[in-house]
Design a protein around this motif. Structure first.
Motif: not given
Length: 686
Positions: A203-206, A450-455
């Protein structure tokens, strides 16, 4: 050696042979066996039933299904079909490139079709390119039952080569599909030519988060589907624990979506299965109702009436508003959320006595019953040092204050429980031990848990994935097998102090996917993870009463009584499509409305779903329309135990939509003026 070899091994009484043909005669109608003929001619295998006809092109493994007026086409075999691993080397393999493919008729007595054995694949990796792989795939494709649903099964016979991912059956050809129906969040309807790029999880870039089963943003239920003209079809994932899906929707479309099987602790390991159902006349509501029947048959659907019969306290959830009470918010200095510019906002204390007074104020406002979730009751505050929660913070009132809070709930006639967290495993927790934290398969690749690399603050220490995103600072993830022990430890200590909550809200259990742990001392598959979480929820039900969780991917339905809303996107209202992620439809509620209570903020969509009203945590600046909250609670009191039977858009721009319930109640929302109409209207009163 010939690449393709064909054989007919079924008894002559079942097969009629002629050159180039392997045909199954119609079974007598009184046997119940499928009336399906299997033939082979001109490089194609055909499964011809009375309702559906399936054709496999043996050259590229493309499949077409003709069901009534609709033709459903799946894309051909491609280089991304399979991810294999051998001698530390990973590489992609095209299934149609198998050196040997054996296709034969396949009949079990209750389903009829073909079996494909794919063998002698060539290594396409960097090591030993061109050598033969030591793996064999066995795939079946059969029509089953009176509705001639198409059932696919896949298994891998692994030796030196293992299958890390298998994308089969192939995805639907989105160029000929009008809408893709996705069980992401509450439910998503994605037009073929939707002008914006869409991805269920990113949902966000990257953001590199991956699609996987039981992750609410991409998988609230184990199915998806497609609409074409007035027809519809769906894919039901019958072995969902290690599943995912291939997905792509660029701006303007089309959408590409199909099954994907993930490895279990590094291997394919067991048989995987999907079921496709076809409806010559139908839409997303038809598909949701087919899945409702599927989960009822499988035991995944447990009605709220049954849950109330087993635990009468669950009845308190029906027709009453929910609210939260927060004790201590205490961000750890140095954590990602700590505000160095405004240190005064990092700590917020509301004593147990102050929370009691707030509940008394709500009672005076006419809320005769409330459901209350208490958070921040841990020694160091919300999201701190879990799973080691006790004792409660002294400055909030300590043990005596916490007991007084639950005594006051009982006096007021309110049902109160705790907001719990047993997955987040903080490095400053007294019980922290890296041996008990989830371990990944390797120490090289980015974190996958999870959240993996989301943050931005996600990394690994050796094999252990870590994150710094919440109030408590650096954390790993507790091996799920150890959760129950901490739950029992904490609650038995509370019992000894005379504190007996009436339930527990298990944070994240129903939102996040199950965890895999590669630690050889206590390995855990995703299925093991789900079983461990279910153990916690069963203990809560047996020893406290009410079990709740976040959002609630459908595997939790047998174990929980309530879930929070699954609204994680910009919802469609038809008024401003440029700012909508996609079209929201209540797929989850069409299946499970009468199996679990969903809480929702006091707004039109909460009314549309006839959810229980959630009135926040009483934080400064929070504004709640108490009159609307009571109206929403009254609606839930009327239909909370009833099936949602229909959902429909009433105009082309989707500015008006309506839900219908089993007693005939309808809720219509006009988004252009935010008007809510309930028929029959609710009686006036408190």
């Amino acid at each position: 050696m010939l690449k393709y070899r064909f054989a007919c091994f079924l008894p002559a009484v079942l097969l009629a042979f002629r050159p180039g043909v392997c045909a199954a005669q119609d079974a007598p109608s009184d046997t119940g066996a499928p009336q399906v003929a299997v033939t082979h001619a001109a490089g194609k295998w055909t499964l011809a039933g009375r309702k559906n006809t399936v054709v496999l092109n043996e050259a590229d493994l493309a499949v077409t299904v003709q069901s009534g007026p609709a033709s459903w086409k799946m894309v051909p075999s491609a280089d991304t079909d399979m991810l294999a691993r051998q001698d530390g080397d990973e590489f992609r393999v095209r299934l149609a490139d198998a050196g040997e493919t054996r296709i034969t008729p396949y009949q079990t007595g209750f389903k009829t079709g073909i079996k494909m054995v794919l063998d002698r694949f060539r290594n396409t990796g960097l090591k030993a390119p061109g050598s033969l792989l030591d793996v064999r795939l066995v795939l079946t494709m059969c029509l089953e039952g009176a509705e001639e649903e198409l059932v696919w099964e896949a298994t891998a016979i692994e030796h030196r080569t293992v299958v890390r991912e298998l994308n089969w059956p192939k995805e639907m050809d989105g160029r000929e599909v009008d809408y893709t129906v996705i069980s992401s969040d509450d439910g998503t309807l994605l037009p073929r030519d939707w002008p914006k790029p869409y991805h269920p999880i990113r949902r966000t870039a990257g953001d590199l988060s991956i699609i996987q089963s039981h992750l609410i943003e991409s998988w609230s239920m184990s199915w998806w589907g497609f609409e074409k003209g007035g027809s519809a079809m769906m894919v039901i994932v019958e072995t969902p624990d290690d599943a995912a899906y291939v997905f792509d929707h660029p701006a303007g479309g089309p959408t590409r979506m199909g099954p994907s099987w993930r490895a279990q602790l590094g291997r394919f390991a067991y048989l995987r299965s999907v079921r496709m159902a076809f409806f010559p006349k139908g839409n997303y509501v038809t598909l949701a109702k087919r899945y409702r029947r599927y989960v009822q048959d499988s035991g995944l659907f447990v009605p709220l009436r049954d849950k109330i019969a087993a635990k009468p306290v669950v009845k308190n959830l029906i027709g009453s508003a929910f609210t939260g009470a927060s004790v201590l918010r205490n961000k750890k200095p140095g954590s990602a959320t700590y505000d160095t510019a405004h240190p005064e906002v990092n700590r917020r204390l509301t004593t147990f006595a102050e929370n009691i007074q707030r509940l008394r104020d709500l009672k005076a406002k006419g809320f005769d019953h409330l459901n209350v979730s208490l958070s921040g009751w841990l020694k160091e505050g919300y999201d701190r040092q879990t799973p080691d929660a006790l004792p409660p913070p002294r400055e909030a009132g300590g043990w005596e204050g916490m007991k007084a809070f639950f005594d006051a709930c009982k006096e007021l006639g309110y049902t109160c429980w705790l907001h719990d967290q047993y997955r987040d495993y903080y490095k400053d927790a007294p019980s922290w031990n890296p041996d008990f934290a989830v371990h990944e398969e390797d120490s090289i690749r980015p974190p996958a848990a999870f959240p993996g690399t989301r943050f931005k603050n996600d990394w690994k220490e050796g094999y252990i994935p870590l994150m710094d995103h919440w109030d408590g600072g650096t954390q790993g993830y507790l091996n799920n097998r150890f959760m129950l022990g901490h739950v029992v430890k904490n609650y038995r200590t509370m019992f000894e102090h005379g504190i007996r909550p009436e339930g527990s809200y298990q944070d994240v259990f129903g939102y996040i996917p199950p965890d895999e742990d590669f630690n050889p001392e206590h390995p855990s598959t995703r299925t093991d993870s789900m079983n461990s979480r279910a153990e916690v929820l069963r203990w809560v039900k047996n020893n406290l009463g009410i079990a709740g969780t976040e959002d609630g991917s459908d595997w939790v339905i047998p174990y929980v009584d309530y879930v929070t809303s699954r609204m994680n996107r910009v919802a469609s209202s038809g008024v401003d499509p440029e700012h909508e992620d996609a079209i929201q439809v209540p797929l989850y509620e069409l299946v499970f409305h009468d199996a679990v209570v969903t809480t929702y903020s006091v707004e039109p969509r909460g009314f549309l779903h006839a959810s229980a009203p959630q009135m926040g945590y009483g934080r400064p600046g929070t504004v709640v329309d108490f009159g609307q909250a009571k109206r929403m609670a009254a609606l839930h009191r009327r239909v909370g135990l009833l099936e949602m039977t229909n959902h429909e858009f009433l105009d082309e721009r989707r500015t008006r939509e309506r839900t219908t319930f089993a007693d005939g109640t309808t809720v219509t929302v006009d988004w252009s003026v935010n008007k809510i109409e309930i028929r029959p209207e609710l009686p006036a009163g408190r």
